[in-house]
Write a protein that holds these residues in place. Structure first.
Motif, PDB file in Angstrom:
ATOM      1  N   ASP A   1       8.626 -35.017 -20.163  1.00  0.00           N
ATOM      2  CA  ASP A   1       7.438 -35.866 -20.307  1.00  0.00           C
ATOM      3  C   ASP A   1       6.243 -35.301 -19.547  1.00  0.00           C
ATOM      4  OD1 ASP A   1       8.758 -37.638 -21.963  1.00  0.00           O
ATOM      5  OD2 ASP A   1       9.076 -39.159 -20.400  1.00  0.00           O
ATOM      6  N   SER A   2       6.475 -34.800 -18.346  1.00  0.00           N
ATOM      7  CA  SER A   2       5.383 -34.221 -17.540  1.00  0.00           C
ATOM      8  C   SER A   2       4.809 -32.980 -18.205  1.00  0.00           C
ATOM      9  CB  SER A   2       5.885 -33.862 -16.141  1.00  0.00           C
ATOM     10  OG  SER A   2       6.261 -35.022 -15.441  1.00  0.00           O
ATOM     11  N   LEU A   3       5.661 -32.131 -18.753  1.00  0.00           N
ATOM     12  CA  LEU A   3       5.183 -30.926 -19.429  1.00  0.00           C
ATOM     13  C   LEU A   3       4.385 -31.275 -20.686  1.00  0.00           C
ATOM     14  CD1 LEU A   3       8.373 -28.732 -19.028  1.00  0.00           C
ATOM     15  CD2 LEU A   3       6.145 -28.298 -17.963  1.00  0.00           C
ATOM     16  N   LYS A   4       4.847 -32.276 -21.430  1.00  0.00           N
ATOM     17  CA  LYS A   4       4.138 -32.688 -22.647  1.00  0.00           C
ATOM     18  C   LYS A   4       2.811 -33.363 -22.325  1.00  0.00           C
ATOM     19  CE  LYS A   4       7.955 -33.298 -25.867  1.00  0.00           C
ATOM     20  NZ  LYS A   4       8.663 -34.271 -26.703  1.00  0.00           N
ATOM     21  N   LYS A   5       2.775 -34.099 -21.246  1.00  0.00           N
ATOM     22  CA  LYS A   5       1.573 -34.829 -20.859  1.00  0.00           C
ATOM     23  C   LYS A   5       0.446 -33.875 -20.470  1.00  0.00           C
ATOM     24  CE  LYS A   5       1.514 -36.623 -16.839  1.00  0.00           C
ATOM     25  NZ  LYS A   5       1.755 -37.350 -15.619  1.00  0.00           N
ATOM     26  N   ASP A   6       0.787 -32.764 -19.872  1.00  0.00           N
ATOM     27  CA  ASP A   6      -0.206 -31.820 -19.362  1.00  0.00           C
ATOM     28  C   ASP A   6      -0.767 -30.878 -20.411  1.00  0.00           C
ATOM     29  OD1 ASP A   6       0.054 -32.934 -16.884  1.00  0.00           O
ATOM     30  OD2 ASP A   6       1.300 -31.335 -16.057  1.00  0.00           O
ATOM     31  N   LYS A   7      -0.178 -30.832 -21.585  1.00  0.00           N
ATOM     32  CA  LYS A   7      -0.605 -29.858 -22.588  1.00  0.00           C
ATOM     33  C   LYS A   7      -0.826 -30.522 -23.939  1.00  0.00           C
ATOM     34  CE  LYS A   7       1.767 -25.821 -20.753  1.00  0.00           C
ATOM     35  NZ  LYS A   7       1.638 -26.257 -19.424  1.00  0.00           N
ATOM     36  N   VAL A   8      -1.793 -30.001 -24.672  1.00  0.00           N
ATOM     37  CA  VAL A   8      -2.013 -30.462 -26.032  1.00  0.00           C
ATOM     38  C   VAL A   8      -0.883 -29.943 -26.919  1.00  0.00           C
ATOM     39  CG1 VAL A   8      -3.562 -30.329 -28.014  1.00  0.00           C
ATOM     40  CG2 VAL A   8      -4.506 -30.547 -25.709  1.00  0.00           C
ATOM     41  N   GLN A   9      -0.528 -28.698 -26.735  1.00  0.00           N
ATOM     42  CA  GLN A   9       0.507 -28.054 -27.546  1.00  0.00           C
ATOM     43  C   GLN A   9       1.558 -27.450 -26.635  1.00  0.00           C
ATOM     44  OE1 GLN A   9       0.664 -28.094 -30.797  1.00  0.00           O
ATOM     45  NE2 GLN A   9       2.313 -26.657 -31.155  1.00  0.00           N
ATOM     46  N   VAL A  10       2.776 -28.000 -26.652  1.00  0.00           N
ATOM     47  CA  VAL A  10       3.888 -27.426 -25.911  1.00  0.00           C
ATOM     48  C   VAL A  10       5.148 -27.542 -26.768  1.00  0.00           C
ATOM     49  CG1 VAL A  10       4.483 -29.537 -24.657  1.00  0.00           C
ATOM     50  CG2 VAL A  10       5.047 -27.331 -23.663  1.00  0.00           C
ATOM     51  N   ASN A  11       5.903 -26.485 -26.786  1.00  0.00           N
ATOM     52  CA  ASN A  11       7.150 -26.404 -27.532  1.00  0.00           C
ATOM     53  C   ASN A  11       8.285 -26.319 -26.517  1.00  0.00           C
ATOM     54  OD1 ASN A  11       7.627 -26.463 -30.219  1.00  0.00           O
ATOM     55  ND2 ASN A  11       7.073 -24.329 -30.576  1.00  0.00           N
ATOM     56  N   ILE A  12       9.112 -27.329 -26.450  1.00  0.00           N
ATOM     57  CA  ILE A  12      10.221 -27.334 -25.501  1.00  0.00           C
ATOM     58  C   ILE A  12      11.512 -27.434 -26.287  1.00  0.00           C
ATOM     59  CG2 ILE A  12      11.290 -28.528 -23.556  1.00  0.00           C
ATOM     60  CD1 ILE A  12       8.484 -29.759 -23.006  1.00  0.00           C
ATOM     61  N   LYS A  13      12.500 -26.638 -25.872  1.00  0.00           N
ATOM     62  CA  LYS A  13      13.824 -26.787 -26.462  1.00  0.00           C
ATOM     63  C   LYS A  13      14.865 -26.761 -25.352  1.00  0.00           C
ATOM     64  CE  LYS A  13      14.702 -21.984 -27.740  1.00  0.00           C
ATOM     65  NZ  LYS A  13      15.080 -21.076 -28.825  1.00  0.00           N
ATOM     66  N   ILE A  14      15.939 -27.488 -25.598  1.00  0.00           N
ATOM     67  CA  ILE A  14      17.074 -27.516 -24.686  1.00  0.00           C
ATOM     68  C   ILE A  14      18.211 -26.832 -25.424  1.00  0.00           C
ATOM     69  CG2 ILE A  14      18.654 -28.971 -23.392  1.00  0.00           C
ATOM     70  CD1 ILE A  14      16.443 -31.128 -23.392  1.00  0.00           C
ATOM     71  N   SER A  15      18.734 -25.758 -24.835  1.00  0.00           N
ATOM     72  CA  SER A  15      19.717 -24.948 -25.542  1.00  0.00           C
ATOM     73  C   SER A  15      20.995 -24.752 -24.734  1.00  0.00           C
ATOM     74  CB  SER A  15      19.110 -23.584 -25.889  1.00  0.00           C
ATOM     75  OG  SER A  15      18.780 -22.880 -24.718  1.00  0.00           O
ATOM     76  N   ALA A  16      22.017 -24.288 -25.429  1.00  0.00           N
ATOM     77  CA  ALA A  16      23.305 -23.897 -24.840  1.00  0.00           C
ATOM     78  C   ALA A  16      23.918 -25.013 -23.992  1.00  0.00           C
ATOM     79  CB  ALA A  16      23.151 -22.606 -24.036  1.00  0.00           C
ATOM     80  N   ILE A  17      23.960 -26.203 -24.558  1.00  0.00           N
ATOM     81  CA  ILE A  17      24.484 -27.364 -23.837  1.00  0.00           C
ATOM     82  C   ILE A  17      26.013 -27.332 -23.888  1.00  0.00           C
ATOM     83  CG2 ILE A  17      24.486 -29.880 -23.707  1.00  0.00           C
ATOM     84  CD1 ILE A  17      21.844 -29.744 -25.398  1.00  0.00           C
ATOM     85  N   GLN A  18      26.637 -27.420 -22.717  1.00  0.00           N
ATOM     86  CA  GLN A  18      28.100 -27.438 -22.654  1.00  0.00           C
ATOM     87  C   GLN A  18      28.630 -28.717 -23.310  1.00  0.00           C
ATOM     88  OE1 GLN A  18      30.113 -26.476 -19.068  1.00  0.00           O
ATOM     89  NE2 GLN A  18      28.680 -24.870 -18.500  1.00  0.00           N
ATOM     90  N   PRO A  19      29.824 -28.651 -23.903  1.00  0.00           N
ATOM     91  CA  PRO A  19      30.370 -29.801 -24.647  1.00  0.00           C
ATOM     92  C   PRO A  19      30.430 -31.111 -23.847  1.00  0.00           C
ATOM     93  CG  PRO A  19      31.677 -27.849 -25.082  1.00  0.00           C
ATOM     94  CD  PRO A  19      30.695 -27.476 -24.006  1.00  0.00           C
ATOM     95  N   GLN A  20      30.842 -31.051 -22.582  1.00  0.00           N
ATOM     96  CA  GLN A  20      30.949 -32.284 -21.795  1.00  0.00           C
ATOM     97  C   GLN A  20      29.573 -32.881 -21.498  1.00  0.00           C
ATOM     98  OE1 GLN A  20      31.952 -29.234 -20.873  1.00  0.00           O
ATOM     99  NE2 GLN A  20      31.684 -28.866 -18.703  1.00  0.00           N
ATOM    100  N   VAL A  21      28.567 -32.040 -21.355  1.00  0.00           N
ATOM    101  CA  VAL A  21      27.200 -32.519 -21.143  1.00  0.00           C
ATOM    102  C   VAL A  21      26.644 -33.059 -22.463  1.00  0.00           C
ATOM    103  CG1 VAL A  21      24.846 -31.829 -20.519  1.00  0.00           C
ATOM    104  CG2 VAL A  21      26.797 -31.001 -19.171  1.00  0.00           C
ATOM    105  N   LYS A  22      26.937 -32.374 -23.569  1.00  0.00           N
ATOM    106  CA  LYS A  22      26.490 -32.846 -24.878  1.00  0.00           C
ATOM    107  C   LYS A  22      27.075 -34.217 -25.188  1.00  0.00           C
ATOM    108  CE  LYS A  22      26.010 -31.534 -29.720  1.00  0.00           C
ATOM    109  NZ  LYS A  22      25.779 -32.918 -30.060  1.00  0.00           N
TER     110      LYS A  22
END
Length: 107
Positions: A67-88
């Motif tokens: 939320d903080s990263l999105k709030k500070d920028k007009v255009q931001v591309n964020i992705k969350i990758s390589a999530i371990q199964p127990q965290v997913k």
């Protein structure tokens, strides 16, 4: 013990790897180190391949970071990758993709 490592791919893109548990212990690191280090970038890959555990505080910190990263920028591309199964599984139970947006999550 939690650590992080980030590698800028260019002036606009960065990959950040989190290593360790996402819990209350990382509150200060998230606010004082991680968030400021990511602010210059518009394309951010948060790699969770080395995160074996996330609790409710860690989820809150992750939501706040995004939320903080999105709030500070007009255009931001964020992705969350390589999530371990127990965290997913935890993310699925609390429907985190509904909260943050399905487009943030990569397999």
């Amino acid at each position: 013990m939690f650590t992080f490592r980030s590698i800028p791919l260019n002036e606009d893109e960065v990959i950040i790897w989190f290593h360790g548990d996402l819990d209350i212990e990382i509150t200060e690191i998230m606010d004082e180190e991680i968030l400021p280090s990511l602010k210059p970038f518009h394309n951010i890959d948060i790699n969770l391949s080395e995160v074996p555990f996330v609790d409710s505080t860690g989820i809150g910190l992750l939501i706040n970071l995004i939320d903080s990263l999105k709030k500070d920028k007009v255009q931001v591309n964020i992705k969350i990758s390589a999530i371990q199964p127990q965290v997913k599984d935890i993310f699925d139970i609390i429907q985190l993709s509904d909260i943050l947006g399905e487009e943030l999550f990569c397999s």
